[in-house]
Scaffold this motif. Structure first.
Motif, PDB file in Angstrom:
ATOM      1  N   THR A   1      68.800  58.000   8.023  1.00  0.00           N
ATOM      2  CA  THR A   1      67.923  58.871   7.230  1.00  0.00           C
ATOM      3  C   THR A   1      67.072  57.993   6.295  1.00  0.00           C
ATOM      4  O   THR A   1      67.254  56.777   6.295  1.00  0.00           O
ATOM      5  CB  THR A   1      68.765  59.833   6.368  1.00  0.00           C
ATOM      6  OG1 THR A   1      69.338  59.089   5.289  1.00  0.00           O
ATOM      7  CG2 THR A   1      69.893  60.469   7.169  1.00  0.00           C
ATOM      8  N   PRO A   2      66.185  58.586   5.508  1.00  0.00           N
ATOM      9  CA  PRO A   2      65.358  57.754   4.621  1.00  0.00           C
ATOM     10  C   PRO A   2      66.128  57.052   3.493  1.00  0.00           C
ATOM     11  O   PRO A   2      65.547  56.264   2.754  1.00  0.00           O
ATOM     12  CB  PRO A   2      64.351  58.747   4.031  1.00  0.00           C
ATOM     13  CG  PRO A   2      64.327  59.883   4.987  1.00  0.00           C
ATOM     14  CD  PRO A   2      65.711  59.984   5.536  1.00  0.00           C
ATOM     15  N   VAL A   3      67.407  57.316   3.337  1.00  0.00           N
ATOM     16  CA  VAL A   3      68.179  56.628   2.295  1.00  0.00           C
ATOM     17  C   VAL A   3      68.293  55.138   2.648  1.00  0.00           C
ATOM     18  O   VAL A   3      68.545  54.798   3.797  1.00  0.00           O
ATOM     19  CB  VAL A   3      69.586  57.249   2.161  1.00  0.00           C
ATOM     20  CG1 VAL A   3      70.410  56.496   1.136  1.00  0.00           C
ATOM     21  CG2 VAL A   3      69.481  58.721   1.781  1.00  0.00           C
ATOM     22  N   THR A   4      68.077  54.281   1.654  1.00  0.00           N
ATOM     23  CA  THR A   4      68.092  52.828   1.907  1.00  0.00           C
ATOM     24  C   THR A   4      69.459  52.227   1.603  1.00  0.00           C
ATOM     25  O   THR A   4      70.289  52.856   0.933  1.00  0.00           O
ATOM     26  CB  THR A   4      67.069  52.120   1.000  1.00  0.00           C
ATOM     27  OG1 THR A   4      67.426  52.380  -0.362  1.00  0.00           O
ATOM     28  CG2 THR A   4      65.655  52.629   1.253  1.00  0.00           C
TER      29      THR A   4
END
Ligand SMILES: Nc1ncnc2c1ncn2[C@@H]1O[C@H](COP(=O)(O)OP(=O)(O)OP(=O)(O)O)[C@@H](O)[C@H]1O
Ligand SMILES: [Mg+2]
Lengths: 264, 238
Positions: free
Chosen positions: A108-111
């Protein structure tokens, strides 16, 4: 200045999305909170009772206060250290390696950096629960000396952040769960026994007292004891700065090495 | 403009070339297949596309954005089903979806609505409160795909999504994927089932030892020649 670039990269990858990671861990914890509370809350209280009341019977006063009063701030600091250390080693390792939770989140867009921050927030939350429980018991039984002790929670958070980051840093290098034995024996137990939790560090042989100064727990114990005794010394402010600084440095190191570990 | 553009992509793991100078494009709306023997580099290629592996060299553009620079933006339009199960074993079926939607920044309301839709679409509604650990392999796989769709992705990437499933489950997943593709999603998928490849893929590449050995329309590859299975075996034996 490659170093500065790296820090910029890390900052660039941070956002409040880290709170989603914190919330995920909280939700998972809700399903198993009972055994977790035994370890994080009950165990420090057992120490407090056994040593404070048992050993305390033979020590009538230490620096002018009863033994149990002396060890309360120490147990607050050490229990929050243990809670953060367990969560950010065994807990984080399980999520990183065993269950591949980090990998799932990274789809997901979580880094990576947000995962690290969320994990540290969570380790710090566990530390907070543990330390606060001891503080409350101390208040209830009248073992807390000064109202200044109400500032202790600030330092529980800092102590939690430091030990959560440090432990996650160790996790980033860890090939297996067994590796954590080294960390717990060499670092955590040593700090527990030699940071002034149970006796003033000044009673240690002179040569050992130098080692004490490299232990973050020593500073946390010391500052919490100052607050408990109501001693408003500038040291409190200095320690706040030093401990904040250490936790920030540790965060960047951890973010760097967890990224190295997770992204091939 | 092609939705995925891959140019001279190489990946070395400690000197071992898992991918060697791979280039191809995928057009919007395609159902694109990756096939090739074990170790050919399919997973590595997909993992590069979803930024879990950093390429040694080459350029990738997704929707015109440079993957190296804009990988965070790109993640918002990707739905990914990796080869290995990484469902959140600590959480229930429904929580797996709602937590995932938080990672995408969906609001609570949107998240619940979308999660329920997906549970319905994948016939998982009556298992919403089950622990993930208690699901059969086939149900877990469906949940993996449902999870990947939480953000309404424009591009869906699936790494062997039907391996180990019984024929009924497999057909069930095929139907869902065909439907999603018809509705406009671009799909990139790997498989070891040649029947599946012939049936689903409009275009494909066949990889071997990290290189593209065959590429084109599925019907052209199999036209007046052997079946895809025979072509595959010829390649694998080389
Ligand atoms: N992290 C890694 N470190 C070292 N080598 C790796 C790594 N990941 C993949 N490889 C190697 O790269 C090659 C390609 O692997 P990859 O997983 O991409 O193949 P694949 O086509 O997906 O195979 P399969 O059909 O078995 O899933 C293999 O030889 C594999 O061992
Ligand atoms: Mg693979």
């Amino acid at each position: 200045m490659k170093f500065i670039e790296k820090i910029k990269d890390i900052n660039h990858n941070l956002s409040l999305r880290a709170l989603a990671v914190l919330y995920r861990n909280f939700l998972a914890w809700l399903k198993i909170y009972k055994p977790s509370i035994i370890g994080d809350v009950l165990e420090p209280l057992l120490f407090l009772a056994a040593l404070g009341l048992g050993v305390g019977k033979f020590i009538h006063n230490i620096d002018g206060i009863s033994y149990i009063e002396f060890i309360v701030p120490g147990i607050i600091a050490s229990s929050s250290m243990y809670a953060a250390a367990f969560e950010s080693t065994f807990g984080s390792y399980t999520r990183m390696v065993t269950y591949r939770t980090f990998e799932a989140i990274l789809l997901t867009p979580v880094t990576v950096e947000e995962i690290v921050l969320g994990e540290i927030f969570w380790g710090t939350s566990k530390a907070f629960m543990s330390g606060i429980a001891v503080l409350i018991v101390g208040l209830v039984f009248g073992w807390i000396i000064s109202p200044l002790a109400l500032f202790i929670p600030v330092f529980i958070l800092l102590n939690g952040a430091i030990f959560s980051s440090l432990s996650l840093l160790i996790t980033s290098f860890s090939p297996s769960y067994d590796f954590f034995s080294y960390y717990f024996t060499i670092a955590i137990s040593t700090m527990f026994l030699f940071s002034g939790v149970f006796y003033p560090v000044s009673s240690l042989p002179h040569i050992l007292s130098y080692f004490v100064f490299v232990m973050p727990l020593y500073y946390s114990v010391h500052v919490m004891r100052l607050l408990d005794l109501g001693i408003l010394s500038p040291a409190i402010f200095y320690y706040f700065i030093i401990l904040s600084f250490i936790s920030i440095i540790l965060f960047y190191l951890t973010a760097f090495f967890i990224r190295k570990r997770v992204i091939k | 403009m092609d939705i995925i553009q891959i140019e001279n992509l190489s990946k070395k793991f400690d000197g071992f070339a898992a991918l060697n100078n791979v280039s191809f494009n995928i057009t919007r709306g395609d159902f694109f297949g990756l096939i090739g023997p074990n170790g050919a580099g399919k997973t590595t290629l997909l993992r590069i596309l979803y930024s879990m592996v950093v390429p040694s060299s080459g350029n990738i553009r997704i929707k015109g954005l440079d993957l190296r620079k804009d990988y965070k933006k790109i993640k918002y339009i990707l739905g990914i089903v990796p080869q290995d199960d990484n469902l959140d074993a600590d959480l229930s079926v429904l929580d797996n979806l709602t937590i995932y939607s938080m990672y995408f920044g969906l609001s609570k309301k949107e998240s619940l609505k979308r999660s329920e839709e997906l549970l319905g679409f994948f016939d998982l509604s009556d298992r919403r409160n089950s622990k993930v650990m208690d699901l059969s392999g086939g149900l877990r796989r469906r949940l993996m795909i449902a999870r990947a769709l939480i953000n309404n992705p424009e591009i869906i990437m699936l790494d062997e999504p039907t391996s180990g499933l019984d024929p009924e489950y497999r057909h069930n997943i095929w139907n869902k994927l065909v439907l999603l593709n018809k509705e406009g999603s671009t799909i990139l998928m790997s498989t070891h089932y040649m029947e599946e490849a012939e049936r689903l893929f409009k275009n494909m590449v066949i990889l071997n030892h990290g290189e593209i050995v065959v590429r084109g329309k599925t019907e052209d590859i199999t036209r007046n020649k052997k079946s895809l299975e025979e072509i595959f075996l010829d390649i694998a034996r080389k």
